[in-house]
Design a protein around this motif. Structure first.
Motif, PDB file in Angstrom:
ATOM      1  N   GLY A   1     -10.472  74.257  33.254  1.00 54.24           N
ATOM      2  CA  GLY A   1     -10.795  75.392  32.383  1.00 54.24           C
ATOM      3  C   GLY A   1     -11.472  74.938  31.106  1.00 54.24           C
ATOM      4  O   GLY A   1     -12.371  74.107  31.098  1.00 54.24           O
ATOM      5  N   ARG A   2     -10.995  75.441  30.012  1.00 48.36           N
ATOM      6  CA  ARG A   2     -11.583  75.145  28.704  1.00 48.36           C
ATOM      7  C   ARG A   2     -10.896  73.988  27.976  1.00 48.36           C
ATOM      8  O   ARG A   2     -11.263  73.642  26.862  1.00 48.36           O
ATOM      9  CB  ARG A   2     -11.530  76.397  27.837  1.00 48.36           C
ATOM     10  N   TRP A   3      -9.862  73.395  28.596  1.00 45.92           N
ATOM     11  CA  TRP A   3      -9.051  72.405  27.902  1.00 45.92           C
ATOM     12  C   TRP A   3      -9.784  71.139  27.479  1.00 45.92           C
ATOM     13  O   TRP A   3      -9.502  70.617  26.384  1.00 45.92           O
ATOM     14  CB  TRP A   3      -7.797  72.098  28.705  1.00 45.92           C
ATOM     15  N   PRO A   4     -10.714  70.590  28.251  1.00 41.25           N
ATOM     16  CA  PRO A   4     -11.423  69.417  27.732  1.00 41.25           C
ATOM     17  C   PRO A   4     -12.191  69.708  26.436  1.00 41.25           C
ATOM     18  O   PRO A   4     -12.150  68.908  25.491  1.00 41.25           O
ATOM     19  CB  PRO A   4     -12.376  69.043  28.868  1.00 41.25           C
ATOM     20  N   LEU A   5     -12.834  70.854  26.364  1.00 39.65           N
ATOM     21  CA  LEU A   5     -13.567  71.212  25.147  1.00 39.65           C
ATOM     22  C   LEU A   5     -12.614  71.428  23.975  1.00 39.65           C
ATOM     23  O   LEU A   5     -12.871  70.957  22.856  1.00 39.65           O
ATOM     24  CB  LEU A   5     -14.411  72.468  25.379  1.00 39.65           C
ATOM     25  N   LEU A   6     -11.505  72.118  24.222  1.00 35.39           N
ATOM     26  CA  LEU A   6     -10.526  72.333  23.153  1.00 35.39           C
ATOM     27  C   LEU A   6      -9.900  71.017  22.700  1.00 35.39           C
ATOM     28  O   LEU A   6      -9.643  70.823  21.505  1.00 35.39           O
ATOM     29  CB  LEU A   6      -9.442  73.307  23.616  1.00 35.39           C
ATOM     30  N   THR A   7      -9.651  70.112  23.646  1.00 38.87           N
ATOM     31  CA  THR A   7      -9.092  68.813  23.289  1.00 38.87           C
ATOM     32  C   THR A   7     -10.092  68.004  22.471  1.00 38.87           C
ATOM     33  O   THR A   7      -9.710  67.345  21.498  1.00 38.87           O
ATOM     34  CB  THR A   7      -8.686  68.035  24.557  1.00 38.87           C
ATOM     35  N   LEU A   8     -11.352  68.075  22.842  1.00 37.23           N
ATOM     36  CA  LEU A   8     -12.372  67.373  22.068  1.00 37.23           C
ATOM     37  C   LEU A   8     -12.425  67.906  20.636  1.00 37.23           C
ATOM     38  O   LEU A   8     -12.556  67.143  19.687  1.00 37.23           O
ATOM     39  CB  LEU A   8     -13.734  67.523  22.745  1.00 37.23           C
ATOM     40  N   ALA A   9     -12.267  69.198  20.486  1.00 42.84           N
ATOM     41  CA  ALA A   9     -12.343  69.807  19.153  1.00 42.84           C
ATOM     42  C   ALA A   9     -11.059  69.629  18.349  1.00 42.84           C
ATOM     43  O   ALA A   9     -11.119  69.382  17.140  1.00 42.84           O
ATOM     44  CB  ALA A   9     -12.668  71.291  19.282  1.00 42.84           C
ATOM     45  N   PHE A  10      -9.888  69.750  18.998  1.00 39.58           N
ATOM     46  CA  PHE A  10      -8.631  69.800  18.249  1.00 39.58           C
ATOM     47  C   PHE A  10      -7.667  68.652  18.525  1.00 39.58           C
ATOM     48  O   PHE A  10      -6.559  68.636  17.994  1.00 39.58           O
ATOM     49  CB  PHE A  10      -7.929  71.135  18.506  1.00 39.58           C
ATOM     50  N   GLY A  11      -8.046  67.706  19.351  1.00 40.14           N
ATOM     51  CA  GLY A  11      -7.237  66.508  19.571  1.00 40.14           C
ATOM     52  C   GLY A  11      -5.912  66.780  20.243  1.00 40.14           C
ATOM     53  O   GLY A  11      -5.855  67.366  21.316  1.00 40.14           O
ATOM     54  N   LEU A  12      -4.830  66.355  19.607  1.00 38.07           N
ATOM     55  CA  LEU A  12      -3.504  66.463  20.204  1.00 38.07           C
ATOM     56  C   LEU A  12      -3.087  67.906  20.452  1.00 38.07           C
ATOM     57  O   LEU A  12      -2.336  68.176  21.391  1.00 38.07           O
ATOM     58  CB  LEU A  12      -2.460  65.780  19.311  1.00 38.07           C
ATOM     59  N   ALA A  13      -3.559  68.835  19.663  1.00 40.64           N
ATOM     60  CA  ALA A  13      -3.252  70.243  19.910  1.00 40.64           C
ATOM     61  C   ALA A  13      -3.839  70.684  21.253  1.00 40.64           C
ATOM     62  O   ALA A  13      -3.207  71.443  21.995  1.00 40.64           O
ATOM     63  CB  ALA A  13      -3.784  71.118  18.782  1.00 40.64           C
ATOM     64  N   GLY A  14      -5.016  70.209  21.588  1.00 39.01           N
ATOM     65  CA  GLY A  14      -5.619  70.510  22.879  1.00 39.01           C
ATOM     66  C   GLY A  14      -4.855  69.876  24.022  1.00 39.01           C
ATOM     67  O   GLY A  14      -4.685  70.487  25.077  1.00 39.01           O
ATOM     68  N   VAL A  15      -4.379  68.663  23.827  1.00 35.59           N
ATOM     69  CA  VAL A  15      -3.582  67.989  24.853  1.00 35.59           C
ATOM     70  C   VAL A  15      -2.292  68.777  25.087  1.00 35.59           C
ATOM     71  O   VAL A  15      -1.905  69.039  26.231  1.00 35.59           O
ATOM     72  CB  VAL A  15      -3.254  66.533  24.447  1.00 35.59           C
ATOM     73  N   ALA A  16      -1.626  69.174  24.010  1.00 32.22           N
ATOM     74  CA  ALA A  16      -0.388  69.945  24.134  1.00 32.22           C
ATOM     75  C   ALA A  16      -0.648  71.271  24.842  1.00 32.22           C
ATOM     76  O   ALA A  16       0.128  71.690  25.701  1.00 32.22           O
ATOM     77  CB  ALA A  16       0.226  70.181  22.762  1.00 32.22           C
ATOM     78  N   GLY A  17      -1.730  71.934  24.496  1.00 25.55           N
ATOM     79  CA  GLY A  17      -2.070  73.189  25.149  1.00 25.55           C
ATOM     80  C   GLY A  17      -2.313  73.001  26.631  1.00 25.55           C
ATOM     81  O   GLY A  17      -1.841  73.783  27.456  1.00 25.55           O
ATOM     82  N   TYR A  18      -3.036  71.957  26.969  1.00 27.66           N
ATOM     83  CA  TYR A  18      -3.319  71.669  28.376  1.00 27.66           C
ATOM     84  C   TYR A  18      -2.029  71.421  29.146  1.00 27.66           C
ATOM     85  O   TYR A  18      -1.837  71.920  30.250  1.00 27.66           O
ATOM     86  CB  TYR A  18      -4.243  70.463  28.497  1.00 27.66           C
ATOM     87  N   LEU A  19      -1.132  70.643  28.584  1.00 29.46           N
ATOM     88  CA  LEU A  19       0.091  70.272  29.284  1.00 29.46           C
ATOM     89  C   LEU A  19       1.097  71.411  29.364  1.00 29.46           C
ATOM     90  O   LEU A  19       1.817  71.532  30.355  1.00 29.46           O
ATOM     91  CB  LEU A  19       0.735  69.058  28.610  1.00 29.46           C
ATOM     92  N   PHE A  20       1.171  72.254  28.350  1.00 28.94           N
ATOM     93  CA  PHE A  20       2.227  73.266  28.297  1.00 28.94           C
ATOM     94  C   PHE A  20       1.763  74.680  28.617  1.00 28.94           C
ATOM     95  O   PHE A  20       2.591  75.563  28.808  1.00 28.94           O
ATOM     96  CB  PHE A  20       2.906  73.242  26.925  1.00 28.94           C
ATOM     97  N   TYR A  21       0.470  74.929  28.680  1.00 27.49           N
ATOM     98  CA  TYR A  21      -0.026  76.262  28.985  1.00 27.49           C
ATOM     99  C   TYR A  21       0.098  76.525  30.471  1.00 27.49           C
ATOM    100  O   TYR A  21      -0.357  75.743  31.291  1.00 27.49           O
ATOM    101  CB  TYR A  21      -1.487  76.402  28.550  1.00 27.49           C
TER     102      TYR A  21
END
Length: 59
Positions: free
Chosen positions: A33-53
């Motif tokens: 989905g959009r998680w790689p782009l969000l992780t690139l922009a927000f770092g650990l917050a994107g990783v957490a979102g990817y893992l817990f969403y």
């Protein structure tokens, strides 16, 4: 720490986090989905979102 050093370290970390999310998605067959782009922009917050969403979570 100099500003340039900080920015380079931050960009390197975000790129590394994004690579981890992308590889994990491909290995597990999980839709990225959009998680790689969000992780690139927000770092650990994107990783957490990817893992817990969970898109199927109805709570």
């Amino acid at each position: 720490m100099e500003l340039v050093t900080f920015l380079v370290a931050t960009v390197a970390a975000h790129v590394g986090f994004t690579a981890c999310v992308t590889v994990h998605g491909y290995v597990t067959g999980r839709e990225l989905g959009r998680w790689p782009l969000l992780t690139l922009a927000f770092g650990l917050a994107g990783v957490a979102g990817y893992l817990f969403y969970d898109p199927d979570d109805s709570s």
